[in-house]
Design a protein around this motif. Structure first.
Motif, PDB file in Angstrom:
ATOM      1  N   TRP A  45      -5.815   5.817  -3.003  1.00  0.00           N
ATOM      2  CA  TRP A  45      -6.664   5.693  -1.827  1.00  0.00           C
ATOM      3  C   TRP A  45      -5.889   5.182  -0.616  1.00  0.00           C
ATOM      4  O   TRP A  45      -6.172   5.569   0.519  1.00  0.00           O
ATOM      5  CB  TRP A  45      -7.849   4.778  -2.125  1.00  0.00           C
ATOM      6  CG  TRP A  45      -8.882   5.437  -2.975  1.00  0.00           C
ATOM      7  CD1 TRP A  45      -9.151   5.189  -4.281  1.00  0.00           C
ATOM      8  CD2 TRP A  45      -9.770   6.489  -2.572  1.00  0.00           C
ATOM      9  NE1 TRP A  45     -10.153   6.008  -4.742  1.00  0.00           N
ATOM     10  CE2 TRP A  45     -10.560   6.813  -3.715  1.00  0.00           C
ATOM     11  CE3 TRP A  45      -9.982   7.177  -1.398  1.00  0.00           C
ATOM     12  CZ2 TRP A  45     -11.539   7.802  -3.683  1.00  0.00           C
ATOM     13  CZ3 TRP A  45     -10.954   8.165  -1.360  1.00  0.00           C
ATOM     14  CH2 TRP A  45     -11.719   8.467  -2.493  1.00  0.00           C
TER      15      TRP A  45
ATOM     16  N   GLN B 271     -10.011  -5.543  -0.878  1.00  0.00           N
ATOM     17  CA  GLN B 271      -9.356  -4.303  -1.274  1.00  0.00           C
ATOM     18  C   GLN B 271      -7.934  -4.227  -0.710  1.00  0.00           C
ATOM     19  O   GLN B 271      -6.996  -3.821  -1.413  1.00  0.00           O
ATOM     20  CB  GLN B 271     -10.172  -3.097  -0.800  1.00  0.00           C
ATOM     21  CG  GLN B 271     -11.497  -2.920  -1.512  1.00  0.00           C
ATOM     22  CD  GLN B 271     -11.319  -2.494  -2.955  1.00  0.00           C
ATOM     23  OE1 GLN B 271     -10.301  -1.930  -3.335  1.00  0.00           O
ATOM     24  NE2 GLN B 271     -12.338  -2.782  -3.771  1.00  0.00           N
TER      25      GLN B 271
ATOM     26  N   ARG C  32      -5.040  -4.039  -3.593  1.00  0.00           N
ATOM     27  CA  ARG C  32      -4.521  -2.710  -3.919  1.00  0.00           C
ATOM     28  C   ARG C  32      -3.031  -2.613  -3.592  1.00  0.00           C
ATOM     29  O   ARG C  32      -2.594  -3.031  -2.520  1.00  0.00           O
ATOM     30  CB  ARG C  32      -5.277  -1.624  -3.144  1.00  0.00           C
ATOM     31  CG  ARG C  32      -6.682  -1.376  -3.653  1.00  0.00           C
ATOM     32  CD  ARG C  32      -7.322  -0.227  -2.912  1.00  0.00           C
ATOM     33  NE  ARG C  32      -8.669   0.034  -3.385  1.00  0.00           N
ATOM     34  CZ  ARG C  32      -8.953   0.862  -4.386  1.00  0.00           C
ATOM     35  NH1 ARG C  32      -7.979   1.504  -5.001  1.00  0.00           N
ATOM     36  NH2 ARG C  32     -10.215   1.041  -4.767  1.00  0.00           N
TER      37      ARG C  32
ATOM     38  N   ASP D 201       1.190   1.924  -3.435  1.00  0.00           N
ATOM     39  CA  ASP D 201       1.254   3.256  -4.024  1.00  0.00           C
ATOM     40  C   ASP D 201      -0.083   3.703  -4.601  1.00  0.00           C
ATOM     41  O   ASP D 201      -0.145   4.701  -5.317  1.00  0.00           O
ATOM     42  CB  ASP D 201       2.327   3.309  -5.101  1.00  0.00           C
ATOM     43  CG  ASP D 201       2.079   2.303  -6.221  1.00  0.00           C
ATOM     44  OD1 ASP D 201       1.174   1.454  -6.082  1.00  0.00           O
ATOM     45  OD2 ASP D 201       2.802   2.353  -7.242  1.00  0.00           O
ATOM     46  N   ASP D 202      -1.159   2.984  -4.283  1.00  0.00           N
ATOM     47  CA  ASP D 202      -2.473   3.376  -4.750  1.00  0.00           C
ATOM     48  C   ASP D 202      -2.888   4.695  -4.078  1.00  0.00           C
ATOM     49  O   ASP D 202      -2.533   4.964  -2.925  1.00  0.00           O
ATOM     50  CB  ASP D 202      -3.488   2.276  -4.424  1.00  0.00           C
ATOM     51  CG  ASP D 202      -4.866   2.602  -4.961  1.00  0.00           C
ATOM     52  OD1 ASP D 202      -5.094   2.400  -6.159  1.00  0.00           O
ATOM     53  OD2 ASP D 202      -5.703   3.091  -4.173  1.00  0.00           O
TER      54      ASP D 202
END
Length: 209
Positions: free
Chosen positions: A89, A79, A83, A86-87
Motif C-alpha cells: 500500500w 499506519q 507500515r 516496502d509495504d
C-alpha cells in the motif's frame, strides 16, 4: 485581448502580447504556441488543497482545545508509523503521488491549446491564432471547388493537412495536381507561422485508400 476582433474571421483568436524576443521574428518564423490557462486543473487542485488544509487545521485546533484528535488522523499516524517502506500500500500510494506530480509538471511545462495554430505577427504587440477546425473547414471548402471532386475530408494538425478526396470523374492524377495547387495557395493565404504541409489522397467512389 482574447476572442476575434471586429474584422477577424470566425475561428481566429487575437490577444495583446509583449514585444517579441529577437528570435520571435515579425514574419512568424519563431512564433510560439498559445499557453493554456489550465483553469480546471488549477481550480481542482486549489479546492483539494483547501479542503485538506482546512481539515487538518480544524483537527489541530480541536487538539489544542483539549479535544481528542479525529479517528482517521490517529489511524493514519498509526499506519504510517507501523507500515514498512516496502509495504504494497505504501508503494501504491507513492506511485499515485508520483504520477499525479508528473501530470501536474507536464501541465505546467507544456503550452496546451493544441487546437490553435499560431499565425504570423506583422505587429509585434498582437498575436493571432487560427483554430484547426476552422482551417480544416476553409481547406475543405476550397477543395470542393476543384472540378471532379465529389467529397472531401480534411484533418489539420500542427505539421500536416491530411486531405482525402473522392473524385467521380476526371483522371485522378489531374484532380490530385489541382488539389495540391489549390491547397498550397490556400494554406499560404492563411498566414500561419508554421504552415501545415498538405498530404492529398484521391480515390474513386466505393474504393478505400
Amino acid at each position: 485581448m482574447n476572442g476575434p476582433g471586429p474584422g477577424a474571421p470566425s475561428g481566429t483568436v487575437l490577444e495583446k502580447a509583449p514585444p517579441p524576443a529577437p528570435d520571435d521574428g515579425a514574419t512568424g518564423g519563431g512564433a510560439r504556441r498559445f499557453w493554456s490557462a489550465r483553469r480546471i486543473p488549477a481550480g481542482l487542485l486549489a479546492l483539494l488543497l483547501l479542503a485538506v488544509t482546512a481539515l487538518f487545521l480544524y483537527d489541530i485546533a480541536a487538539v489544542r482545545a483539549d479535544r481528542p484528535a479525529m479517528a482517521w488522523r490517529r489511524e493514519l499516524a498509526d499506519q504510517m508509523a507501523g507500515r514498512p517502506l516496502d509495504d504494497a500500500w505504501v508503494r501504491v500510494g507513492a506511485g499515485v503521488a508520483t504520477v499525479l506530480g508528473l501530470w501536474l509538471l507536464l501541465l505546467a511545462l507544456t503550452p496546451g491549446l493544441r487546437s490553435l495554430l499560431p499565425m504570423r505577427r506583422p505587429h509585434p504587440d498582437v498575436r493571432a491564432g487560427l483554430d484547426r477546425d476552422a482551417a480544416a473547414m476553409v481547406l475543405r471548402d476550397r477543395a470542393m471547388e476543384v472540378a471532379g471532386v465529389r467529397s472531401v475530408r480534411v484533418r489539420v494538425t500542427r505539421r500536416r493537412a491530411a486531405v482525402r478526396a473522392v473524385s467521380h470523374f476526371r483522371e485522378l492524377d489531374e484532380v490530385r495536381a489541382d488539389l495540391r495547387a489549390v491547397l498550397a495557395d490556400t494554406v499560404g493565404r492563411m498566414a500561419l507561422a508554421r504552415p501545415p504541409v498538405p498530404a492529398v489522397r484521391v480515390r474513386r467512389p466505393g474504393r478505400k485508400g
